[in-house]
Design a protein around this motif. Structure first.
Motif, short mmCIF file in Angstrom:
data_model
loop_
_atom_site.label_atom_id
_atom_site.label_comp_id
_atom_site.label_asym_id
_atom_site.label_seq_id
_atom_site.Cartn_x
_atom_site.Cartn_y
_atom_site.Cartn_z
N LEU A 147 0.83 -1.20 0.00
CA LEU A 147 0.00 0.00 0.00
C LEU A 147 0.87 1.25 0.00
O LEU A 147 0.61 2.22 -0.73
CB LEU A 147 -0.93 0.00 1.21
CG LEU A 147 -1.98 1.11 1.24
CD1 LEU A 147 -2.97 0.97 0.09
CD2 LEU A 147 -2.72 1.11 2.58
N GLU A 148 1.92 1.22 0.80
CA GLU A 148 2.84 2.36 0.84
C GLU A 148 3.54 2.55 -0.50
O GLU A 148 3.63 3.67 -1.01
CB GLU A 148 3.87 2.13 1.95
CG GLU A 148 4.85 3.26 2.15
CD GLU A 148 5.79 3.00 3.31
OE1 GLU A 148 5.77 3.78 4.27
OE2 GLU A 148 6.54 2.00 3.25
N THR A 152 2.84 5.71 -3.43
CA THR A 152 3.95 6.60 -3.78
C THR A 152 4.36 6.47 -5.24
O THR A 152 4.72 7.47 -5.87
CB THR A 152 5.16 6.29 -2.87
OG1 THR A 152 4.79 6.44 -1.51
CG2 THR A 152 6.33 7.22 -3.18
N ASN A 153 4.29 5.28 -5.81
CA ASN A 153 4.97 5.01 -7.08
C ASN A 153 4.09 4.65 -8.26
O ASN A 153 4.59 4.53 -9.38
CB ASN A 153 5.98 3.87 -6.88
CG ASN A 153 7.10 4.27 -5.95
OD1 ASN A 153 7.95 5.08 -6.30
ND2 ASN A 153 7.11 3.69 -4.76
N MET A 154 2.78 4.48 -8.05
CA MET A 154 1.96 3.98 -9.15
C MET A 154 2.00 4.90 -10.37
O MET A 154 2.16 4.44 -11.51
CB MET A 154 0.53 3.78 -8.70
CG MET A 154 -0.34 3.20 -9.80
SD MET A 154 -1.95 2.69 -9.22
CE MET A 154 -2.63 2.09 -10.75
N ILE A 155 1.85 6.19 -10.16
CA ILE A 155 1.82 7.12 -11.30
C ILE A 155 3.18 7.16 -12.00
O ILE A 155 3.25 7.36 -13.21
CB ILE A 155 1.38 8.52 -10.83
CG1 ILE A 155 -0.01 8.44 -10.19
CG2 ILE A 155 1.36 9.49 -12.00
CD1 ILE A 155 -1.07 7.81 -11.08
N THR A 156 4.25 6.94 -11.25
CA THR A 156 5.57 6.86 -11.87
C THR A 156 5.64 5.70 -12.85
O THR A 156 6.19 5.84 -13.96
CB THR A 156 6.66 6.70 -10.79
OG1 THR A 156 6.57 7.79 -9.87
CG2 THR A 156 8.05 6.67 -11.41
N GLY A 218 2.75 -5.51 -10.08
CA GLY A 218 3.39 -4.81 -11.19
C GLY A 218 2.59 -4.89 -12.47
O GLY A 218 2.40 -3.89 -13.17
N VAL A 219 2.08 -6.07 -12.76
CA VAL A 219 1.25 -6.23 -13.95
C VAL A 219 -0.05 -5.45 -13.79
O VAL A 219 -0.53 -4.80 -14.72
CB VAL A 219 0.97 -7.72 -14.23
CG1 VAL A 219 -0.05 -7.88 -15.35
CG2 VAL A 219 2.27 -8.43 -14.61
N ASN A 220 -0.62 -5.48 -12.59
CA ASN A 220 -1.87 -4.74 -12.36
C ASN A 220 -1.69 -3.25 -12.61
O ASN A 220 -2.57 -2.60 -13.19
CB ASN A 220 -2.36 -4.98 -10.94
CG ASN A 220 -3.72 -4.37 -10.68
OD1 ASN A 220 -3.83 -3.19 -10.42
ND2 ASN A 220 -4.75 -5.20 -10.75
N ALA A 221 -0.55 -2.70 -12.23
CA ALA A 221 -0.30 -1.27 -12.44
C ALA A 221 -0.31 -0.94 -13.93
O ALA A 221 -0.85 0.10 -14.34
CB ALA A 221 1.05 -0.88 -11.83
#
Length: 227
Positions: A147-148, A152-156, A218-221
């Protein structure tokens, strides 16, 4: 180092290993332009699973770690179809995971969720059958680290995909759901632990969880953006 010590070290570091694996994967993708022309989910699962195995084999060089193509495809099916991967576990395991996920699915503050998850683990671990405790602990450790990480990093990740494929930059979270990545993570941990238990006892459970989580999230993102 004994096998028991190795098992404990991997299990206690599961959430950290998970986040390190995702950073390793992302850095390789960025440095080598690996998102370029990535056009379907099968390619995405192959890319992320191969890089996850590469990370684990560099992090645990003394434990060569691979999974069959069939297992990698089963992880993809979890991400796409969201079945219940805990069906082979005990009733109490399933019940406690449902309770955890009810809180996780509505969590909007990683710090507050982490406090809840640590307390939840301490309160419930001894209610779980001995042979399921490693998977239960791994799922919870990964849940709050995931979750953390994704908050923080999904949009990246999304914007790196867009950059490599000439697509517009995303300014904010908008339609994207960091919790969905974490949910895929948790399901990947459980399914990976099932696969690992079949092939390698407690160590297999630990590494299977470390393998399944980053692949699923990672694939879900990427899937949220493209497919």
């Amino acid at each position: 180092m004994s096998t028991d010590d190795t098992n404990d070290r991997i299990l206690d570091s599961m959430g950290i290993i998970h986040n390190q694996a995702l950073e390793y994967i992302f850095n390789k993708i960025k440095e080598e332009n690996l998102f370029k022309d990535l056009t379907d989910s099968a390619e995405a699962i192959s890319l992320v699973s191969d890089l996850t195995a590469e990370y684990l084999n560099s992090h645990f060089a003394y434990i060569p770690y691979t999974y069959s193509t069939d297992f990698k495809v089963s992880i993809l099916n979890i991400v796409l179809n969201n079945p219940n991967p805990s069906s082979s576990f005990s009733t109490i395991f399933n019940q406690k995971m449902v309770e955890l996920m009810n809180v996780y699915n509505t969590a909007d503050n990683p710090k507050n969720y982490k406090s809840f998850a640590i307390s939840y683990l301490e309160e419930n671990i001894n209610l779980i059958p001995d042979n399921e405790q490693s998977t239960f602990k791994a799922a919870i450790l990964v849940s709050y680290n995931s979750l953390e990480y994704w908050n923080t990093n999904m949009i990246t990740w999304i914007n790196e995909y867009n950059h490599q494929n000439g697509l517009p930059t995303v300014a904010g979270k908008g339609k994207f759901d960091a919790n969905a990545c974490g949910k895929a993570d948790i399901e990947g941990v459980i399914s990976g632990a099932i696969g690992g238990a079949i092939g390698g006892g407690l160590l297999g459970v630990c590494l299977g969880a470390a393998f399944g989580g980053p692949i699923s999230s990672g694939v879900n993102a990427v899937l949220q953006n493209r497919w």
